[in-house]
Design a protein around this motif. Structure first.
Motif, PDB file in Angstrom:
ATOM      1  N   HIS A  44      31.471  55.594  80.408  1.00 45.56           N
ATOM      2  CA  HIS A  44      30.954  56.624  80.149  1.00 45.56           C
ATOM      3  C   HIS A  44      32.383  57.969  79.835  1.00 45.56           C
ATOM      4  CE1 HIS A  44      27.550  53.914  79.013  1.00 45.56           C
ATOM      5  NE2 HIS A  44      27.572  53.863  80.598  1.00 45.56           N
ATOM      6  N   ALA A  45      32.349  58.330  79.759  1.00 43.69           N
ATOM      7  CA  ALA A  45      33.508  60.292  79.587  1.00 43.69           C
ATOM      8  C   ALA A  45      33.103  60.752  80.783  1.00 43.69           C
ATOM      9  CB  ALA A  45      33.057  61.202  78.492  1.00 43.69           C
ATOM     10  N   GLU A  46      31.291  60.939  80.780  1.00 45.60           N
ATOM     11  CA  GLU A  46      30.024  61.831  82.037  1.00 45.60           C
ATOM     12  C   GLU A  46      29.443  60.807  82.600  1.00 45.60           C
ATOM     13  OE1 GLU A  46      29.936  65.252  83.511  1.00 45.60           O
ATOM     14  OE2 GLU A  46      31.054  65.292  81.656  1.00 45.60           O
ATOM     15  N   ILE A  47      29.875  60.729  84.071  1.00 45.89           N
ATOM     16  CA  ILE A  47      28.577  60.383  84.509  1.00 45.89           C
ATOM     17  C   ILE A  47      27.631  61.063  85.176  1.00 45.89           C
ATOM     18  CG2 ILE A  47      28.483  58.866  87.022  1.00 45.89           C
ATOM     19  CD1 ILE A  47      30.448  57.547  84.678  1.00 45.89           C
ATOM     20  N   ASP A  48      26.408  60.970  85.743  1.00 41.35           N
ATOM     21  CA  ASP A  48      25.540  61.145  85.787  1.00 41.35           C
ATOM     22  C   ASP A  48      25.407  61.706  87.773  1.00 41.35           C
ATOM     23  OD1 ASP A  48      22.520  61.239  87.405  1.00 41.35           O
ATOM     24  OD2 ASP A  48      22.742  62.410  85.599  1.00 41.35           O
ATOM     25  N   ASP A  49      25.539  62.951  87.681  1.00 40.08           N
ATOM     26  CA  ASP A  49      25.658  63.289  89.295  1.00 40.08           C
ATOM     27  C   ASP A  49      24.787  62.781  89.846  1.00 40.08           C
ATOM     28  OD1 ASP A  49      26.847  65.716  89.233  1.00 40.08           O
ATOM     29  OD2 ASP A  49      25.577  66.935  89.316  1.00 40.08           O
ATOM     30  N   LEU A  50      23.731  61.457  90.023  1.00 42.15           N
ATOM     31  CA  LEU A  50      23.390  60.612  91.006  1.00 42.15           C
ATOM     32  C   LEU A  50      23.426  59.444  90.642  1.00 42.15           C
ATOM     33  CD1 LEU A  50      20.426  60.501  92.732  1.00 42.15           C
ATOM     34  CD2 LEU A  50      19.499  59.336  90.467  1.00 42.15           C
ATOM     35  N   THR A  51      24.236  59.415  89.489  1.00 45.60           N
ATOM     36  CA  THR A  51      25.154  57.905  89.317  1.00 45.60           C
ATOM     37  C   THR A  51      26.262  57.964  90.285  1.00 45.60           C
ATOM     38  OG1 THR A  51      23.777  57.347  87.537  1.00 45.60           O
ATOM     39  CG2 THR A  51      25.923  56.339  88.121  1.00 45.60           C
ATOM     40  N   ALA A  52      26.985  58.972  89.764  1.00 44.39           N
ATOM     41  CA  ALA A  52      28.411  59.143  90.898  1.00 44.39           C
ATOM     42  C   ALA A  52      27.816  59.290  92.621  1.00 44.39           C
ATOM     43  CB  ALA A  52      28.878  60.952  90.782  1.00 44.39           C
ATOM     44  N   LYS A  53      27.106  59.932  93.028  1.00 41.62           N
ATOM     45  CA  LYS A  53      26.554  59.924  94.418  1.00 41.62           C
ATOM     46  C   LYS A  53      26.311  57.920  95.119  1.00 41.62           C
ATOM     47  CE  LYS A  53      23.070  61.735  97.860  1.00 41.62           C
ATOM     48  NZ  LYS A  53      22.616  60.238  98.409  1.00 41.62           N
ATOM     49  N   LYS A  54      25.342  57.795  93.488  1.00 38.87           N
ATOM     50  CA  LYS A  54      25.343  56.358  94.335  1.00 38.87           C
ATOM     51  C   LYS A  54      26.093  55.499  94.452  1.00 38.87           C
ATOM     52  CE  LYS A  54      20.761  55.910  93.269  1.00 38.87           C
ATOM     53  NZ  LYS A  54      19.417  55.501  92.380  1.00 38.87           N
ATOM     54  N   PHE A  55      27.488  55.484  93.405  1.00 40.84           N
ATOM     55  CA  PHE A  55      28.683  55.061  93.619  1.00 40.84           C
ATOM     56  C   PHE A  55      29.295  55.360  94.714  1.00 40.84           C
ATOM     57  CE2 PHE A  55      32.894  54.509  91.293  1.00 40.84           C
ATOM     58  CZ  PHE A  55      33.164  52.862  91.603  1.00 40.84           C
ATOM     59  N   PHE A  56      29.713  56.606  95.407  1.00 42.94           N
ATOM     60  CA  PHE A  56      29.900  56.743  96.221  1.00 42.94           C
ATOM     61  C   PHE A  56      29.467  55.679  97.468  1.00 42.94           C
ATOM     62  CE2 PHE A  56      31.630  60.985  94.265  1.00 42.94           C
ATOM     63  CZ  PHE A  56      32.744  60.613  93.645  1.00 42.94           C
ATOM     64  N   ASP A  57      28.468  55.665  96.878  1.00 39.78           N
ATOM     65  CA  ASP A  57      27.741  55.236  98.548  1.00 39.78           C
ATOM     66  C   ASP A  57      28.216  53.708  98.692  1.00 39.78           C
ATOM     67  OD1 ASP A  57      25.531  57.837  99.327  1.00 39.78           O
ATOM     68  OD2 ASP A  57      24.439  57.033  98.845  1.00 39.78           O
ATOM     69  N   GLN A  58      28.495  53.546  97.742  1.00 44.62           N
ATOM     70  CA  GLN A  58      29.117  51.954  97.849  1.00 44.62           C
ATOM     71  C   GLN A  58      29.700  51.864  98.607  1.00 44.62           C
ATOM     72  OE1 GLN A  58      29.158  50.378  93.954  1.00 44.62           O
ATOM     73  NE2 GLN A  58      26.719  50.531  93.152  1.00 44.62           N
ATOM     74  N   PHE A  59      30.538  52.687  98.451  1.00 41.54           N
ATOM     75  CA  PHE A  59      32.336  52.836  99.262  1.00 41.54           C
ATOM     76  C   PHE A  59      32.198  53.048 100.933  1.00 41.54           C
ATOM     77  CE2 PHE A  59      33.326  52.295  95.152  1.00 41.54           C
ATOM     78  CZ  PHE A  59      33.930  51.725  94.912  1.00 41.54           C
ATOM     79  N   GLN A  60      30.990  53.296 101.106  1.00 42.12           N
ATOM     80  CA  GLN A  60      30.794  54.272 102.603  1.00 42.12           C
ATOM     81  C   GLN A  60      30.679  53.220 104.228  1.00 42.12           C
ATOM     82  OE1 GLN A  60      27.261  55.826 104.078  1.00 42.12           O
ATOM     83  NE2 GLN A  60      26.403  55.644 102.401  1.00 42.12           N
ATOM     84  N   ALA A  61      31.300  51.686 103.653  1.00 45.71           N
ATOM     85  CA  ALA A  61      31.539  50.982 104.771  1.00 45.71           C
ATOM     86  C   ALA A  61      33.320  51.318 104.705  1.00 45.71           C
ATOM     87  CB  ALA A  61      31.408  49.387 103.991  1.00 45.71           C
ATOM     88  N   GLU A  62      34.429  51.382 103.079  1.00 41.66           N
ATOM     89  CA  GLU A  62      34.880  51.843 103.822  1.00 41.66           C
ATOM     90  C   GLU A  62      36.121  53.212 104.520  1.00 41.66           C
ATOM     91  OE1 GLU A  62      37.444  49.129 103.314  1.00 41.66           O
ATOM     92  OE2 GLU A  62      36.317  48.043 102.511  1.00 41.66           O
ATOM     93  N   PHE A  63      34.942  54.059 103.428  1.00 45.58           N
ATOM     94  CA  PHE A  63      35.526  55.369 104.083  1.00 45.58           C
ATOM     95  C   PHE A  63      34.879  56.210 105.141  1.00 45.58           C
ATOM     96  CE2 PHE A  63      36.372  55.093  99.378  1.00 45.58           C
ATOM     97  CZ  PHE A  63      37.790  54.579  99.813  1.00 45.58           C
ATOM     98  N   GLY A  64      33.160  55.022 105.563  1.00 44.27           N
ATOM     99  CA  GLY A  64      32.855  56.151 106.659  1.00 44.27           C
ATOM    100  C   GLY A  64      31.452  57.038 105.360  1.00 44.27           C
ATOM    101  N   LYS A  65      29.957  57.273 106.122  1.00 41.99           N
ATOM    102  CA  LYS A  65      28.789  57.600 105.692  1.00 41.99           C
ATOM    103  C   LYS A  65      29.285  59.582 105.572  1.00 41.99           C
ATOM    104  CE  LYS A  65      24.147  58.384 106.977  1.00 41.99           C
ATOM    105  NZ  LYS A  65      23.062  57.934 107.418  1.00 41.99           N
ATOM    106  N   GLY A  66      29.237  59.432 103.930  1.00 38.95           N
ATOM    107  CA  GLY A  66      29.071  60.854 103.445  1.00 38.95           C
ATOM    108  C   GLY A  66      30.809  60.809 103.232  1.00 38.95           C
ATOM    109  N   TRP A  67      31.666  59.761 103.232  1.00 40.22           N
ATOM    110  CA  TRP A  67      32.836  60.829 102.717  1.00 40.22           C
ATOM    111  C   TRP A  67      32.924  61.906 101.457  1.00 40.22           C
ATOM    112  CZ3 TRP A  67      35.435  59.521  98.530  1.00 40.22           C
ATOM    113  CH2 TRP A  67      34.594  58.794  96.868  1.00 40.22           C
ATOM    114  N   TRP A  68      31.914  61.647 100.822  1.00 41.30           N
ATOM    115  CA  TRP A  68      32.785  62.316  99.274  1.00 41.30           C
ATOM    116  C   TRP A  68      32.133  64.146  99.461  1.00 41.30           C
ATOM    117  CZ3 TRP A  68      28.510  59.488 100.736  1.00 41.30           C
ATOM    118  CH2 TRP A  68      27.684  59.817  99.860  1.00 41.30           C
ATOM    119  N   ARG A  69      31.573  64.081 100.485  1.00 40.08           N
ATOM    120  CA  ARG A  69      30.955  65.482 101.006  1.00 40.08           C
ATOM    121  C   ARG A  69      32.220  66.815 100.870  1.00 40.08           C
ATOM    122  NH1 ARG A  69      25.699  63.839 104.116  1.00 40.08           N
ATOM    123  NH2 ARG A  69      24.413  63.402 102.311  1.00 40.08           N
TER     124      ARG A  69
END
Length: 69
Positions: A44-69
């Motif tokens: 999709h061209a536009e990703i909902d902010d909640l969906t983006a946050k959940k997607f970023f959460d999936q990579f916490q194991a690699e980057f650490g908790k709250g890495w996207w903030r």
């Protein structure tokens, strides 16, 4: 958030963390792999902010908790 911004943000974090980053195209989604973690993102061209946050959460194991903030 734009889809390209989501991918750009993950790519930049992977580069700064020294992790392997790969993008592969599936039938209706784009696969993204960072280190040992893989996930899919819809085309999709536009990703909902909640969906983006959940997607970023999936990579916490690699980057650490709250890495996207």
């Amino acid at each position: 958030m734009k889809r390209s911004d989501v991918i750009r943000r993950i790519r930049a974090q992977a580069r700064s963390s020294g992790k392997e980053f790969a993008i592969y195209e599936l039938k209706n989604h784009t696969g993204i792999k960072v280190g040992n973690t893989a996930s899919t993102l819809g085309r999709h061209a536009e990703i909902d902010d909640l969906t983006a946050k959940k997607f970023f959460d999936q990579f916490q194991a690699e980057f650490g908790k709250g890495w996207w903030r």
